[in-house]
Design an enzyme around this catalytic site. Sequence first.
Site, short mmCIF file in Angstrom:
data_model
loop_
_atom_site.label_atom_id
_atom_site.label_comp_id
_atom_site.label_asym_id
_atom_site.label_seq_id
_atom_site.Cartn_x
_atom_site.Cartn_y
_atom_site.Cartn_z
N CYS A 2 -10.84 1.12 -22.84
CA CYS A 2 -12.12 0.49 -23.16
C CYS A 2 -11.88 -0.94 -23.62
O CYS A 2 -10.93 -1.23 -24.33
CB CYS A 2 -12.90 1.22 -24.25
N ARG A 27 -8.92 -2.63 -18.82
CA ARG A 27 -8.79 -1.62 -19.87
C ARG A 27 -9.61 -0.36 -19.57
O ARG A 27 -9.52 0.64 -20.31
CB ARG A 27 -9.25 -2.19 -21.21
N TRP A 74 -13.45 3.42 -20.50
CA TRP A 74 -12.57 4.41 -19.89
C TRP A 74 -12.95 5.72 -20.57
O TRP A 74 -12.74 5.88 -21.77
CB TRP A 74 -11.11 4.04 -20.16
N ASN A 100 -14.15 1.30 -29.06
CA ASN A 100 -12.93 1.65 -28.32
C ASN A 100 -12.12 2.57 -29.22
O ASN A 100 -11.78 2.17 -30.33
CB ASN A 100 -12.15 0.37 -28.00
N GLY A 101 -11.83 3.78 -28.76
CA GLY A 101 -11.08 4.72 -29.59
C GLY A 101 -11.70 6.09 -29.53
O GLY A 101 -12.52 6.37 -28.64
N GLU A 486 10.50 4.87 -10.88
CA GLU A 486 9.52 3.80 -11.01
C GLU A 486 8.84 3.52 -9.66
O GLU A 486 7.63 3.31 -9.58
CB GLU A 486 10.20 2.54 -11.58
N LYS A 490 4.84 3.83 -8.96
CA LYS A 490 4.05 2.70 -8.44
C LYS A 490 3.23 3.14 -7.25
O LYS A 490 2.06 2.81 -7.13
CB LYS A 490 4.97 1.57 -7.99
N GLU A 493 0.32 5.68 -8.25
CA GLU A 493 -0.81 5.21 -9.05
C GLU A 493 -1.73 4.26 -8.29
O GLU A 493 -2.92 4.22 -8.59
CB GLU A 493 -0.37 4.62 -10.39
N HIS A 509 19.26 20.42 -4.43
CA HIS A 509 18.89 21.55 -5.31
C HIS A 509 17.41 21.90 -5.19
O HIS A 509 16.85 22.54 -6.06
CB HIS A 509 19.26 21.22 -6.76
N LYS A 608 -5.28 0.14 -18.28
CA LYS A 608 -4.04 -0.59 -18.54
C LYS A 608 -3.40 -0.17 -19.86
O LYS A 608 -2.19 -0.04 -19.97
CB LYS A 608 -4.36 -2.09 -18.56
O1 M6R Z 1 1.61 -0.64 -22.52
P1 M6R Z 1 2.68 0.38 -22.29
O2 M6R Z 1 3.91 -0.21 -21.69
O3 M6R Z 1 3.00 1.17 -23.54
O4 M6R Z 1 2.07 1.39 -21.26
C1 M6R Z 1 2.76 2.54 -20.88
C2 M6R Z 1 2.18 3.15 -19.61
O5 M6R Z 1 0.83 3.50 -19.82
C3 M6R Z 1 2.26 2.20 -18.42
O6 M6R Z 1 3.57 1.77 -18.19
C4 M6R Z 1 1.73 2.88 -17.15
O7 M6R Z 1 2.58 3.93 -16.79
C5 M6R Z 1 1.59 1.87 -16.01
N1 M6R Z 1 0.27 1.95 -15.44
C6 M6R Z 1 2.53 2.08 -14.92
O8 M6R Z 1 2.39 1.12 -13.92
#
Ligand code: M6R
Length: 613
Positions: A2, A27, A74, A100-101, A486, A490, A493, A509, A608
Amino acid sequence: MCGIVAYVGHHDAFPILIKGLQRLEYRGYDSAGVAMLSNGEINLYKKKGKVSDLLEFTKDKDVTGNIGIGHTRWATHGPPNDVNAHPHFSENKKLAIIHNGIIENYASLKAELIKRGHHFESETDTEVLIHLIEDIQEKTGKDLFEAVRIALGEVIGAYAIVILSKDDPHTLIAAKKSSPMVIGIGEDDFYIASDATPIIEYTKNVVYLEDEEIARIDLKDGLKLKTIKNEKIEPYIQELELQLEAIEKGGYDHFMLKEIYEQPRSVQDCMRGRLNIRKGTVALGGIKDYENKILNANRIIIVACGTSWHAGLVGEYLFEDLARIPVEVEYASEFRYRNPIINENDVVIAISQSGETADTIAALELAKSKGATILGVCNVVGSTISRITDAGVYTHAGPEIGVASTKAFTAQVTVLCLMALRLGHLKGVINESDFHRLLIELSSVPEKIENVLENAEYIKEVSAKYKDVSNFLYLGRGYNFPVALEGALKLKEISYIHAEGYPAAEMKHGPIALIDEDMPVIVIATKKGNYEKVVSNIQEVKARNGKVIAIVTKGDETVKKMADYVIEIPEIVEPWSPLLTVIPLQLVSYYIAVMRGCNVDQPRNLAKSVTVE
Ligand code: M6R
């Protein structure tokens, strides 16, 4: 999660709120809403979807007023729809709130308020809070500031809130706990936001609100702060270092692409003033006083989430290999709830781009309560993690707007490389000549990333071949096993293709059963680091008709003969190789997502900054 924005001053609030919401949309983008006070009336508009949907909706509406609040959501409590969108009114509609929260005890508060005659339109916890504030106001006859202070003493949870009152056209009340909030102080106006991006073009003077502080922002009386416990606080005004260009797309189609291309510079910025080739030194001012503590620690525990957790895994290889310090890497969300054994001889390092991730903050607080030293590796200056840790190192990657983390990852890994190098040298594990060689190799990374990026057109062509598949497998070993994870994250997502990352040797395995002619496998097969073994893994995939896209060291002829496509990266020592091998994987996921018509910067269901657990 949010985004909140608010304005009080002499300009039209609406365009400032909309622009601010567009900046904060990373956000959360389930719904958006605004409320402005004009001629004694609060005009409140909200809509499911993006800020652009709200703009369309408000086209023929009265959006006048010099004071207002805005929100991009969000969803947590209640599905994304018009009703659950913020702002929310109180019972008598004299107050409107953005939040927000999460208010954890909202259900019991709501039940009590219903008994007292309140009616609720939405399923949100936020609406409960504004009704509670109004109820306290009516019961006690206190002014709004006091009513907010009392109400916040009754709630459990996290909040960053701003309240607009029909009775006061010059004043906003704001408060925060465990969710970020910054107040911009203009010449004759005030701005409030979840981060500085909506504020930067109006003023550089800001106050970061601390947890459990309440602000009265009044056009005539200025900014007054108190704690929930009623102690007066003097606002501490800081100057923002953020530049406007850093938060704009700068000619790129997407923030993600811009941020991928920024990596030569962001990695360089991360090393600036820290790595000195001429003097042959690595210095990390932020943790200088803690170096002995780290060197003598029982172990380092790295806590993080998502991409930052992957950076932490690279950190494990780095610290153990180069500095011989035992490391454990934990998902912050698991660590905080599994009663971990921690004591004062442990050093816990949180890695977080935003510095606001709820689980990572909670993991740190737990470690602190057990007496451990807590350090942070954060990107956002002034973020919660950077403030609650004993010390830390900023990554200096600049604002990352795309939800998919790219330049934050490489900056985090760069910090971990610098730390491991410094600690290994101090400890005498790395001798002088190796130290200098590693130093020079690390300083060459920005240029080598540039070389990888020059290959982007070819990477795009390769990506086009696989844009319609349903599954992807990513394999890597050693330092590049976390990079495989990673790469898979990527792709998932932003393109919504199912992808899994595996240590290459684990394939036999289980996952090998998935391999057929429809299964592309991206294998990180750079020279050194188990190269021959990875080559064998590639043969195992080819023997089952799998399609192999290999990330190889420039000039590699062996893998070229076996793989369907190879993507070359410049030669680099193995510990620094994740900084290069991850770049093609970022590009592959970007191009595939664009070709599939996905919203790259704002993938579905994500936000984010994950400020809820
Ligand atoms: O702000 P942060 O690095 O703590 O966030 C952690 C994850 O939410 C963040 O890395 C998320 O996995 C990304 N969207 C990945 O691209």
